[in-house]
Design a protein around this motif. Structure first.
Motif, PDB file in Angstrom:
ATOM      1  N   THR A 169       0.839  -1.193   0.000  1.00 60.42           N
ATOM      2  CA  THR A 169       0.000   0.000   0.000  1.00 60.42           C
ATOM      3  C   THR A 169       0.878   1.248   0.000  1.00 60.42           C
ATOM      4  O   THR A 169       1.569   1.521   0.972  1.00 60.42           O
ATOM      5  CB  THR A 169      -0.910   0.004   1.248  1.00 60.42           C
ATOM      6  OG1 THR A 169      -0.143  -0.336   2.408  1.00 60.42           O
ATOM      7  CG2 THR A 169      -2.045  -0.973   1.112  1.00 60.42           C
ATOM      8  N   PRO A 170       0.867   1.996  -1.100  1.00 58.44           N
ATOM      9  CA  PRO A 170       1.646   3.243  -1.122  1.00 58.44           C
ATOM     10  C   PRO A 170       1.203   4.183   0.001  1.00 58.44           C
ATOM     11  O   PRO A 170       0.032   4.170   0.393  1.00 58.44           O
ATOM     12  CB  PRO A 170       1.293   3.845  -2.487  1.00 58.44           C
ATOM     13  CG  PRO A 170       0.731   2.729  -3.301  1.00 58.44           C
ATOM     14  CD  PRO A 170       0.138   1.754  -2.345  1.00 58.44           C
ATOM     15  N   ARG A 228     -12.617  -7.128  -8.857  1.00 58.40           N
ATOM     16  CA  ARG A 228     -11.302  -6.648  -8.425  1.00 58.40           C
ATOM     17  C   ARG A 228     -11.289  -6.453  -6.904  1.00 58.40           C
ATOM     18  O   ARG A 228     -12.267  -5.999  -6.315  1.00 58.40           O
ATOM     19  CB  ARG A 228     -10.949  -5.334  -9.119  1.00 58.40           C
ATOM     20  CG  ARG A 228     -10.597  -5.569 -10.558  1.00 58.40           C
ATOM     21  CD  ARG A 228     -10.340  -4.271 -11.282  1.00 58.40           C
ATOM     22  NE  ARG A 228     -10.278  -4.520 -12.698  1.00 58.40           N
ATOM     23  CZ  ARG A 228      -9.189  -4.947 -13.328  1.00 58.40           C
ATOM     24  NH1 ARG A 228      -8.075  -5.134 -12.669  1.00 58.40           N
ATOM     25  NH2 ARG A 228      -9.217  -5.177 -14.616  1.00 58.40           N
ATOM     26  N   LYS A 229     -10.115  -6.773  -6.325  1.00 63.44           N
ATOM     27  CA  LYS A 229     -10.026  -6.811  -4.849  1.00 63.44           C
ATOM     28  C   LYS A 229      -9.736  -5.418  -4.297  1.00 63.44           C
ATOM     29  O   LYS A 229      -8.750  -4.786  -4.662  1.00 63.44           O
ATOM     30  CB  LYS A 229      -8.905  -7.782  -4.481  1.00 63.44           C
ATOM     31  CG  LYS A 229      -8.694  -8.025  -3.016  1.00 63.44           C
ATOM     32  CD  LYS A 229      -7.899  -9.326  -2.848  1.00 63.44           C
ATOM     33  CE  LYS A 229      -7.251  -9.451  -1.510  1.00 63.44           C
ATOM     34  NZ  LYS A 229      -6.576 -10.756  -1.343  1.00 63.44           N
ATOM     35  N   VAL A 230     -10.607  -4.963  -3.398  1.00 67.52           N
ATOM     36  CA  VAL A 230     -10.437  -3.645  -2.785  1.00 67.52           C
ATOM     37  C   VAL A 230      -9.957  -3.772  -1.343  1.00 67.52           C
ATOM     38  O   VAL A 230      -9.402  -2.821  -0.796  1.00 67.52           O
ATOM     39  CB  VAL A 230     -11.754  -2.833  -2.869  1.00 67.52           C
ATOM     40  CG1 VAL A 230     -12.834  -3.392  -1.941  1.00 67.52           C
ATOM     41  CG2 VAL A 230     -11.529  -1.361  -2.593  1.00 67.52           C
ATOM     42  N   ALA A 231     -10.161  -4.952  -0.748  1.00 68.53           N
ATOM     43  CA  ALA A 231      -9.716  -5.134   0.640  1.00 68.53           C
ATOM     44  C   ALA A 231      -9.314  -6.573   0.872  1.00 68.53           C
ATOM     45  O   ALA A 231      -9.904  -7.499   0.311  1.00 68.53           O
ATOM     46  CB  ALA A 231     -10.830  -4.751   1.607  1.00 68.53           C
ATOM     47  N   ASN A 281      -8.006  -0.535   0.157  1.00 71.46           N
ATOM     48  CA  ASN A 281      -7.434   0.413  -0.803  1.00 71.46           C
ATOM     49  C   ASN A 281      -8.400   1.579  -0.946  1.00 71.46           C
ATOM     50  O   ASN A 281      -9.506   1.401  -1.461  1.00 71.46           O
ATOM     51  CB  ASN A 281      -7.240  -0.255  -2.156  1.00 71.46           C
ATOM     52  CG  ASN A 281      -6.323  -1.463  -2.083  1.00 71.46           C
ATOM     53  OD1 ASN A 281      -5.459  -1.539  -1.204  1.00 71.46           O
ATOM     54  ND2 ASN A 281      -6.513  -2.407  -2.989  1.00 71.46           N
ATOM     55  N   VAL A 282      -7.991   2.756  -0.513  1.00 69.41           N
ATOM     56  CA  VAL A 282      -8.921   3.888  -0.505  1.00 69.41           C
ATOM     57  C   VAL A 282      -8.653   4.831  -1.681  1.00 69.41           C
ATOM     58  O   VAL A 282      -9.487   4.975  -2.577  1.00 69.41           O
ATOM     59  CB  VAL A 282      -8.861   4.651   0.841  1.00 69.41           C
ATOM     60  CG1 VAL A 282      -9.824   5.837   0.822  1.00 69.41           C
ATOM     61  CG2 VAL A 282      -9.204   3.721   2.003  1.00 69.41           C
ATOM     62  N   PRO A 340      -1.147  -2.155  -6.770  1.00 67.98           N
ATOM     63  CA  PRO A 340       0.033  -3.035  -6.748  1.00 67.98           C
ATOM     64  C   PRO A 340      -0.055  -4.214  -7.704  1.00 67.98           C
ATOM     65  O   PRO A 340       0.961  -4.716  -8.157  1.00 67.98           O
ATOM     66  CB  PRO A 340       0.090  -3.528  -5.297  1.00 67.98           C
ATOM     67  CG  PRO A 340      -1.285  -3.348  -4.764  1.00 67.98           C
ATOM     68  CD  PRO A 340      -1.900  -2.210  -5.506  1.00 67.98           C
ATOM     69  N   VAL A 341      -1.259  -4.683  -7.991  1.00 67.13           N
ATOM     70  CA  VAL A 341      -1.419  -5.817  -8.912  1.00 67.13           C
ATOM     71  C   VAL A 341      -2.631  -5.569  -9.801  1.00 67.13           C
ATOM     72  O   VAL A 341      -3.506  -4.763  -9.471  1.00 67.13           O
ATOM     73  CB  VAL A 341      -1.613  -7.164  -8.149  1.00 67.13           C
ATOM     74  CG1 VAL A 341      -0.344  -7.602  -7.447  1.00 67.13           C
ATOM     75  CG2 VAL A 341      -2.764  -7.080  -7.156  1.00 67.13           C
ATOM     76  N   GLU A 342      -2.685  -6.287 -10.921  1.00 68.13           N
ATOM     77  CA  GLU A 342      -3.761  -6.070 -11.894  1.00 68.13           C
ATOM     78  C   GLU A 342      -5.145  -6.390 -11.355  1.00 68.13           C
ATOM     79  O   GLU A 342      -6.141  -5.831 -11.795  1.00 68.13           O
ATOM     80  CB  GLU A 342      -3.506  -6.965 -13.111  1.00 68.13           C
ATOM     81  CG  GLU A 342      -3.304  -6.193 -14.378  1.00 68.13           C
ATOM     82  CD  GLU A 342      -3.231  -7.120 -15.570  1.00 68.13           C
ATOM     83  OE1 GLU A 342      -4.134  -7.955 -15.720  1.00 68.13           O
ATOM     84  OE2 GLU A 342      -2.247  -6.987 -16.317  1.00 68.13           O
TER      85      GLU A 342
END
Ligand code: BT5
Length: 274
Positions: free
Chosen positions: A76-77, A133-136, A158-159, A167-169
Motif C-alpha cells: 500500500t503506497p 477486483r479486490k479492494v480489501a 485500498n482507498v 500493486p497488482v492487476e
C-alpha cells in the motif's frame, strides 16, 4: 493542469483526533495510531502477548511490510490505504472460530456498501468491487497469549490509490471505482465499527448467532453459484460449482466426482472460472 504518472493529489495523514473520538465513543475499542509500522498484525500480536485487552485497534498511517496469507505481501503506497489490526479474545467455542475471518469480510463489505459501494465478499474474505477486483484483504491469525488464545484481525482497504498505483492487476481502490472517495479516516472508522458490532452480535447470539451470520453471509457471498477453481496446498486443485457454505464456514464445491468441502485455511487461491 494534468497530473503526470508520478504526481498525485496531496494525501493528508490520518486524523488521529477523529479516530480517537470515534473509538472513544464505542465501548470496547481503544486506539493505538502509529505513523509507520512494518505490519499492524505483527504489532497487534506483540500487544496481545503483552496483555492487551480485546478491542485494541492498531492503525498504521503507512504500513511498510504488510503481510498477506501464506507469506504473500500486502502493498500500500503511503497515504492511500486504511491498514489496521484488532485484538479480539473470542469466547465462542473453538468450533466457531472458523467463522471469524468470514465475519470480518462480511462486515467490511457491509461498511463499504453503507458508504455507497457495490462491494461483495468472495469466500472466504476478499472484498471485491467492479469486475471482481479486490479492494480489501483480510488476514486473521490465532495467537497464543498468557491470557489465552487471541485472534488478530488484520484489514487492508485500498482507498485513494490511482489506477497506476495499484500493486497488482487484480486490485482496485475506492477512488478508482468511483470519484469522490471518502477519506481514509472515515473508511477506517466505518470498517472498525462494523466489525466490532458484527462481532458483538455474533458472540452474544451463541449457536443462533452463528446461524444468523451464516444466513447473512451466504446471501452476500459472490462465490456461491459460480464455477470455481480451488488451488490446494501441495499443487492439487478442485474444479466445480460453489453451491454452499457449510455450518463450519467451509465452501461446498460440486465437482464431477462428488461433493467436496474446503476450509479457508486449506486453500491457496479460489478463482471464479465462469
Ligand atoms: C490478503 O492476503 O488478502 C490479506 C491482506 C491483509 C492485509 C492487512 S493490512 C493490515 C494487516 N497487517 C498486515 O500485515 N496484514 C493485514 P492474500 O489473500 O494472501 O492476498 C495477497 C495478494 O494480494 C498478494 O499476493 C497480491 O497478489 C495481492 N495484493 C497485494 N497488495 C494488494 C492490495 N493493496 N490490493 C489488492 N491486492 C493486493
Amino acid at each position: 493542469m494534468t497530473l503526470g504518472s508520478n504526481q498525485h493529489p496531496a494525501r493528508g495523514p490520518l486524523d488521529g483526533e477523529r479516530l480517537a473520538a470515534a473509538f472513544g465513543q464505542t465501548p470496547g475499542l481503544a486506539l493505538e495510531l502509529l505513523p509507520e509500522a512494518p505490519s499492524t498484525n505483527e504489532v497487534a500480536t506483540e500487544r496481545a502477548r503483552a496483555g492487551a485487552a480485546e478491542g485494541l485497534v492498531v492503525v498504521a498511517d503507512h504500513q511498510v511490510a504488510g503481510r498477506g496469507r501464506l507469506d504473500r505481501t500486502w502493498e500500500t503506497p503511503a497515504g492511500t490505504a486504511a491498514t489496521f489490526s484488532v485484538v479480539l479474545r473470542p469466547s465462542v467455542p473453538a468450533a466457531s472460530w472458523p467463522w471469524l475471518p468470514l465475519l470480518v469480510g462480511h462486515n467490511v463489505t457491509k461498511a463499504l456498501v453503507a458508504l455507497g459501494y457495490d462491494a461483495r465478499v468472495k469466500w472466504p474474505n476478499d472484498v471485491l468491487l467492479d469486475d471482481d477486483r479486490k479492494v480489501a484483504g483480510i488476514l486473521v491469525e490465532r495467537v497464543e497469549t498468557p491470557d489465552g488464545p487471541a485472534a488478530i484481525i488484520g484489514v487492508g482497504i485500498n482507498v485513494s490509490m490511482t489506477a497506476d498505483e495499484l500493486p497488482v492487476e487484480t486490485a482496485t481502490s475506492l477512488a478508482v471505482a468511483a470519484p469522490g472517495a471518502p477519506d481514509r479516516t472515515q473508511v477506517l472508522i466505518e470498517a472498525v465499527t462494523a466489525i466490532r458490532e458484527g462481532y458483538d452480535v455474533w458472540q452474544a447470539g451463541g449457536d443462533l448467532g452463528t446461524q444468523r451470520l451464516a444466513t447473512s453471509y451466504r446471501s452476500h457471498c459472490a462465490t456461491l453459484g459460480r464455477e470455481v477453481r480451488v488451488d490446494l496446498p501441495g499443487g492439487g486443485e478442485l474444479t466445480g460449482r460453489a453451491t454452499d457454505i457449510d455450518p463450519d464456514g467451509r465452501l461446498v464445491v460440486e465437482t464431477s466426482s462428488g461433493t467436496e468441502r474446503v476450509g479457508a485455511g486449506d486453500v491457496v487461491h479460489v478463482r471464479a472460472t465462469d
